[in-house]
Design an enzyme around this catalytic site. Structure first.
Site, PDB file in Angstrom:
ATOM      1  N   PRO A  35       0.629  -1.243  -0.061  1.00 51.65           N
ATOM      2  CA  PRO A  35       0.020   0.128  -0.057  1.00 51.65           C
ATOM      3  C   PRO A  35       0.745   1.287  -0.042  1.00 51.65           C
ATOM      4  O   PRO A  35       1.718   1.507   0.577  1.00 51.65           O
ATOM      5  CB  PRO A  35      -0.946  -0.171   1.278  1.00 51.65           C
ATOM      6  CG  PRO A  35      -0.840  -1.642   1.475  1.00 51.65           C
ATOM      7  CD  PRO A  35       0.414  -2.388   0.970  1.00 51.65           C
ATOM      8  N   CYS A  36       0.339   2.313  -0.858  1.00 48.64           N
ATOM      9  CA  CYS A  36       1.430   3.072  -1.190  1.00 48.64           C
ATOM     10  C   CYS A  36       1.025   4.808  -0.620  1.00 48.64           C
ATOM     11  O   CYS A  36       1.754   5.751  -0.548  1.00 48.64           O
ATOM     12  CB  CYS A  36       1.678   3.424  -2.628  1.00 48.64           C
ATOM     13  SG  CYS A  36      -0.044   3.605  -3.551  1.00 48.64           S
TER      14      CYS A  36
END
EC number: 2.1.1.37
Length: 489
Positions: free
Chosen positions: A162-163
Site C-alpha cells: 500500500p502506497c
C-alpha cells in the site's frame, strides 16, 4: 412479485416495469450482466418480445440478497514442475502479475486482503494459490499455499505494498503508519523466503519519504530533522536491510508510457537479486518523441480504437459539471474555460495552491491517458472522454491499464474502477519480467544511454544515492556550523 406477460404494445404504459438499461444503472453492472441474471433466475424478470424487463421490487430483492461471500484461501493447483516459481503479494486485480505472465513468469500464489479483489483473482485464475492478510501467515504457510516444499527455491516474489503512506498527496506519516509497516512486513518475508529475485513497486513519494515525519504544525523555529526524519530515510533503511542480506538492488522511477502503456504513470520499481548483482534498468519499448530508435508513446486513441461505446459501462458526471465539459475540447481542462467561469467551475478550490491540473480534464486522443485514479468522477481528479460528455468507462480504464478484454472485474462499477485504477499497468509488469528472465539467461540488455525514464531528476539508485550523501553532508555541516556559532555559556 413476478412480472406478468404483456404485449410489447402495452409494456411502455406500465410504470413499474424497468428496462435492462435502467436496471443496470440502479445495480451498477452492465446491461448484458442484467440479462444474464434474469436468464439464470438470480434477478426476477421476463423477456417480453425482444426486451427483458424487471421491476423495482425485484431489484431491491436482488440487492438485498446479493452477498459478497468471502473467498476462502486455497492451495495452488498449478503443475508442481513449473520451471519458474513466482509469488505475488498485495496482488489487487493482478495487473503486475499479468505482465509477468506475459513475459513468461507464471504466478503460483496471490496474497490479497480486499474481498472484491480476491473474487476477481479467483474468477480469472481459479487454480491459483490464495492467501489474505499478509500479517497472518508464516513463511512456512506461504510455501504450503504456493504448493512448494520447505526446501524448494522460489524464483521471484513481486509486490506493491500500500502506497498511501508515501504519496505526495498524503499525510506522509512514514513507517509509523500501519500501511508503511506493511512494506516492512513484505521486506521481512523476502528475507525469510529468500527468493532469487524480489520486486518492490511503489509511488514516487518513496524516494523522499522519511522513516518518521514531523507535521509542519509541530515544527518550531529551530527545528532540525533527526536522522530518522531525513528525506529518503525510509528507502535508505530498505536498501540497507536488503543489502545486508546479500541482495543487490537497482531501482528507478519509470513512466509506464515508455513500456507501451497508453498512460503517463510514474512508479518506483526496485529489483533485488540474491546473487548480489545489480540488474540493469528496464528496457523501454517506446519513447515520448520517437527518438532512441523507438516508436512514440501509445495514445488513448490507439488503446480504445475498436471498443464499442454502446457496450461500455461508466459512471455519470453531475449535470453542472457536464455543462462545463461541453465547453472544452480534447486535451483541455478548466483553465481553457472562459475566465469568468473559473470561479463557478472550481469554487473555493480556485484559491488553493498548485496547478489544479486534475480539475475538468478531457483526454487528448493523440496522447497517452493521464494517470488513472480510483474514480474518474471525483471533482479534483475527474477524467472525461475526449469528445463525449462522460467519464471514461470501465472498459476504457481496463484498456489503458492493458488488461485483456476477457478479464473479469467483480463488484459494481465503482468497485471495478477502484480495482483497475489501483493496478500496476500490465506493460510495466512485462518489462520487469523480461529484465529478470534476461538476467537468468545471462543475456542482459541495457537501455539506451541517457534515456529519460522519468520527468524527474535523481530518481535512479546511483543519482539518488549521490544526492542523499550530498544532503547528509550538507546537513551535517550546517548543524556543526550552528553548534559552534553560539557563544559559550
Amino acid at each position: 412479485m413476478g412480472i406478468n406477460l404483456v404485449s410489447e404494445r402495452k409494456m411502455d404504459t406500465i410504470p413499474h416495469l424497468i428496462t435492462t438499461k435502467d436496471a443496470a444503472q440502479k445495480i451498477g453492472i452492465s446491461e448484458q450482466r442484467v440479462r444474464s441474471l434474469m436468464r439464470s433466475g438470480n434477478l426476477q424478470g421476463q423477456q417480453i418480445g425482444k426486451q427483458w424487463l424487471t421491476t423495482e421490487d425485484a431489484i431491491k430483492v436482488y440487492l438485498k440478497n446479493r452477498t459478497r461471500e468471502p473467498v476462502a484461501d486455497q492451495i495452488c493447483r498449478f503443475p508442481h514442475h513449473s520451471s519458474i516459481k513466482a509469488l505475488s503479494f498485495f496482488s489487487g486485480a493482478m495487473g503486475l502479475d499479468l505482465g509477468l505472465e506475459n513475459a513468461g513468469i507464471p504466478i503460483r500464489m496471490a496474497c490479497e486482503i480486499d474481498k472484491l479483489c480476491r473474487q476477481t483473482i479467483i474468477k480469472n485464475r481459479p487454480d491459483i494459490g490464495l492467501i489474505g492478510n499478509i500479517w497472518e501467515y508464516t513463511a512456512k504457510e506461504i510455501r504450503e499455499f504456493s504448493g512448494l516444499s520447505p526446501t524448494e527455491d522460489i524464483d521471484v516474489i513481486v509486490g506493491g505494498p500500500p502506497c498511501q503512506t508515501f504519496s505526495t498527496a498524503g499525510t506522509r506519516r512514514g513507517f509509523h503508519d500501519s500501511r508503511g509497516n506493511a512494506l516492512l512486513k513484505y521486506i521481512d518475508l523476502i528475507l525469510e523466503l529468500k527468493p532469487k529475485f524480489a520486486v518492490i513497486e511503489n509511488v514516487r513519494g518513496l524516494l523522499s519519504a522519511p522513516m518518521v515525519h514531523t507535521p509542519h504544525a509541530k515544527r518550531g523555529s529551530n527545528w532540525q530533522p533527526t536522522p530518522e526524519e531525513q528525506s529518503g530515510g525510509a528507502l535508505m533503511h530498505i536498501l540497507k536491510t536488503l543489502q545486508s542480506a546479500g541482495y543487490g538492488v537497482s531501482f528507478n522511477l519509470y513512466n509506464a508510457a515508455n513500456f507501451g502503456v497508453p498512460q503517463s504513470r510514474e512508479r518506483v520499481v526496485l529489483i533485488c537479486s540474491r546473487d548480489g548483482k545489480k540488474l540493469p534498468y528496464l528496457t523501454p519499448t517506446h519513447s515520448q518523441k520517437g527518438d532512441f530508435g523507438l516508436p512514440k508513446w501509445r495514445t488513448f486513441a490507439e488503446a480504445v480504437k475498436d471498443l464499442d461505446p454502446k457496450n461500455c459501462d461508466h459512471a455519470k458526471f453531475p449535470e453542472s459539471r457536464v455543462n462545463f465539459y461541453k465547453l472544452l475540447k480534447p486535451g483541455q481542462y478548466w483553465k481553457h474555460l472562459p475566465k469568468e467561469l473559473h470561479r463557478a467551475a472550481l469554487g473555493n478550490s480556485l484559491d488553493s495552491g498548485g496547478g489544479k491540473t486534475g480539475f475538468l480534464r478531457r483526454l487528448d486522443w493523440e496522447k497517452p491517458s493521464c494517470t488513472l485514479v480510483t474514480s474518474p468522477i471525483m471533482p479534483a481528479t475527474d477524467i472525461c472522454h475526449p469528445v463525449e460528455n462522460r467519464p471514461l468507462s470501465v472498459q476504457e480504464y481496463a484498456r489503458i491499464q492493458q488488461f485483456p478484454d476477457s478479464w473479469i472485474f467483480c463488484g459494481s462499477i465503482t468497485d471495478q474502477y477502484r480495482q483497475i485504477g489501483n493496478a500496476v499497468p500490465v506493460g510495466l509488469g512485462e518489462a520487469i519480467g523480461r529484465t529478470i528472465l534476461a538476467h537468468i539467461a545471462g543475456q542482459e540488455k541495457r537501455p539506451p544511454a541517457n534515456f529519460p525514464f522519468s520527468r524527474y531528476k535523481d530518481t535512479n539508485d546511483t543519482s539518488w544515492a549521490h544526492k542523499m550523501n550530498t544532503n547528509i553532508e550538507t546537513q551535517h555541516s550546517t548543524l556543526q556550523k550552528n553548534l559552534f556559532s553560539h557563544e559559550p555559556l
